[in-house]
Write a protein that holds these residues in place. Sequence first.
Motif, short mmCIF file in Angstrom:
data_model
loop_
_atom_site.label_atom_id
_atom_site.label_comp_id
_atom_site.label_asym_id
_atom_site.label_seq_id
_atom_site.Cartn_x
_atom_site.Cartn_y
_atom_site.Cartn_z
N LYS B 40 64.24 12.50 27.12
CA LYS B 40 65.02 11.97 28.25
C LYS B 40 66.50 12.22 28.01
O LYS B 40 66.98 12.02 26.90
CB LYS B 40 64.76 10.47 28.32
N ASP B 41 67.20 12.66 29.02
CA ASP B 41 68.63 12.97 28.88
C ASP B 41 69.38 12.48 30.10
O ASP B 41 68.90 12.59 31.22
CB ASP B 41 68.83 14.49 28.77
N LEU B 42 70.57 12.00 29.87
CA LEU B 42 71.44 11.54 30.94
C LEU B 42 72.68 12.41 30.93
O LEU B 42 73.31 12.59 29.88
CB LEU B 42 71.81 10.07 30.63
N PHE B 82 60.99 15.52 35.36
CA PHE B 82 61.37 14.55 36.38
C PHE B 82 62.89 14.59 36.49
O PHE B 82 63.57 14.65 35.47
CB PHE B 82 61.00 13.12 35.97
N GLY B 84 66.25 12.60 38.09
CA GLY B 84 66.95 11.54 38.81
C GLY B 84 68.35 12.04 39.13
O GLY B 84 68.99 12.65 38.27
N ILE B 85 68.80 11.82 40.33
CA ILE B 85 70.14 12.28 40.70
C ILE B 85 70.85 11.22 41.54
O ILE B 85 70.25 10.62 42.42
CB ILE B 85 70.09 13.65 41.42
N VAL B 126 75.53 11.67 38.61
CA VAL B 126 74.77 11.37 37.40
C VAL B 126 73.41 12.06 37.51
O VAL B 126 72.75 11.98 38.55
CB VAL B 126 74.56 9.86 37.20
N SER B 128 69.68 12.55 35.56
CA SER B 128 68.81 12.02 34.52
C SER B 128 67.53 12.84 34.53
O SER B 128 66.89 12.96 35.56
CB SER B 128 68.54 10.56 34.83
N VAL B 129 67.23 13.42 33.39
CA VAL B 129 66.06 14.30 33.31
C VAL B 129 65.07 13.74 32.29
O VAL B 129 65.47 13.33 31.20
CB VAL B 129 66.48 15.73 32.90
N THR B 130 63.82 13.70 32.66
CA THR B 130 62.75 13.43 31.69
C THR B 130 61.90 14.68 31.65
O THR B 130 61.46 15.17 32.70
CB THR B 130 61.91 12.22 32.11
N ILE B 132 58.64 16.86 29.78
CA ILE B 132 57.38 16.66 29.05
C ILE B 132 56.86 18.01 28.59
O ILE B 132 56.78 18.95 29.38
CB ILE B 132 56.34 15.96 29.93
#
Lengths: 321, 321
Positions: B40-42, B82, B84-85, B126, B128-130, B132
């Motif tokens: 996971k990275d922000l 995944f 997130g933005i 911002v 946010s990436v997950t 796998i």
Amino acid sequence: MSTEDKIISFLQENFVAQNGIGDDAAILPKEKNKFYVISKDLLVEDVHFRCNYCSPQNLAHKTLAVNLSDIAAMGAKAKYVFLGISLAKKNLNYGKAFLRHFVKTCKKNNIFLLGGDTTKSTDKIVLSVTIIGVVEKNNIKKRSGAHAGDIICVAGNLGSAHIGFTALENNFPGLSKYKNIFLRPHAKQQEGIFLGKQKSVTAMMDLSDGLSTDLTRLAIASKKSAIINIDNITISKNFAAACSNLNLDPQKTILSGGEDYSLLFTVQKNNYEKLAANFKRNFGYELQCIGKITEKRKTALLYKKNGVLFYPKLNSFAHFA
Amino acid sequence: MSTEDKIISFLQENFVAQNGIGDDAAILPKEKNKFYVISKDLLVEDVHFRCNYCSPQNLAHKTLAVNLSDIAAMGAKAKYVFLGISLAKKNLNYGKAFLRHFVKTCKKNNIFLLGGDTTKSTDKIVLSVTIIGVVEKNNIKKRSGAHAGDIICVAGNLGSAHIGFTALENNFPGLSKYKNIFLRPHAKQQEGIFLGKQKSVTAMMDLSDGLSTDLTRLAIASKKSAIINIDNITISKNFAAACSNLNLDPQKTILSGGEDYSLLFTVQKNNYEKLAANFKRNFGYELQCIGKITEKRKTALLYKKNGVLFYPKLNSFAHFA
């Protein structure tokens, strides 16, 4: 269509037939008959929470709860979490207190924190959570399974969180019951697992953006339409009084107030009575039966009042709009 | 200890014996002999990237690359992502262009976008990436496997990204090779999978915060110390000239410049020659041998210069400090 829905539909078009995009969580095979369900949430200060009235404890509780709710809505049991946090110097103490309470809250809920990312922020706190649950194949509930004739049910509050939110935003005294529902939502973990096991439950999601908006999404995913029977919605005296204090329309609050984190689901008509009785016995509160699914019509969502059908104008709940 | 390391160690203390916290990715069982690795990275605007010199294309490339790098560092093959933005109105167009390119970049790399979250922002973008990946049990490489006597290797650049970063931040003309390394890092996906299969590779991680900082983390995770042999580090004429233009110390740039996304790993001494030759044949470039692992000493990281050991003062790479 909101910007969020537009972006999601753009992503759906580009990744055909995916489990996940548009559902509460994505689904990946574990071993044998089991699956992981994975959900991701981004919480931004002054968009999703305010530090001035949301304590680090409450924020920790809520951050986990909204994610537990996504997993519950798939019929799954939450197991693991990843946390990303972005903090500026000015909110370092708030952030550290948040982290302590987040760890505590995870432990209390038997959720393992598997990793994450900490970064600086220029100003606002940003939280990013990825949560992973486990579920048996047959118990997975998607948004897309509703059939014409199914009863639409809600487990939990409708509109109460919006009353709390409005009171907090306007610095209105009292109404602590409602403020608490907004600040410390109760994720319906046990209810989600229970409903996941019911074959008669055909579709499920959690309510974060308001009943009308979220039910529209469920109907679209199922390629059906949904009718909310306004006459079925009961407004308690207490609820009406709280709305009146804040100049809120009670019915509108119920239909479009966000952040309740109740479970919205559809049940085969013939099994509804039995399920409702069973639910009451297990959880001590009544399900709300709010309408039914029909074949696809002109719009995905209709209201029925005094026996008359009409098409509502929808205003999605938009946090701090 | 940086704030990030302090927070990570707080989290580690609270979740004992976890796969994951402190490693590049967490590990969860898939089926049979296979495992998922999850990272996971922000990424925060003006902390990790600037829109004025980072195009939406480049940001899309880099956002995926830094995450592919985390998966490669575990010896795994990236599969799902995944996103997130969080976008404010003022950066909606930039954000939409980013999304288009992110989808394209995922497809090009055979990565499936499984879901995500889009929200409003008050100001900054911002992300946010997950991510796998999937890996066979025997090929998983953690940070914690290094033994005394192992050779410390790097696959990829050291310090080049920092030159590009400094040039961009100071609006320095030219040096486009270095700017490009910073803006469009090459995730060592194939190298990671190759090294994962080598039994002689004992520990691995990717280099995001600079060689000295990240090697310290590897040594601590392995309960050993690491010695960087400064004499082993070659500084090319081109590199020295670029540093001179920007008033950077070349050696310091190599030792502590961040964001190279090279792979840092340790190899059993007896197998090093064979592995290095094999690596060269497969990937067309040389591994850098930069030092060795020893039993635990007073500090986790030492430098050796002209045969003399000393303890360095460390400055972690801190993005836009």
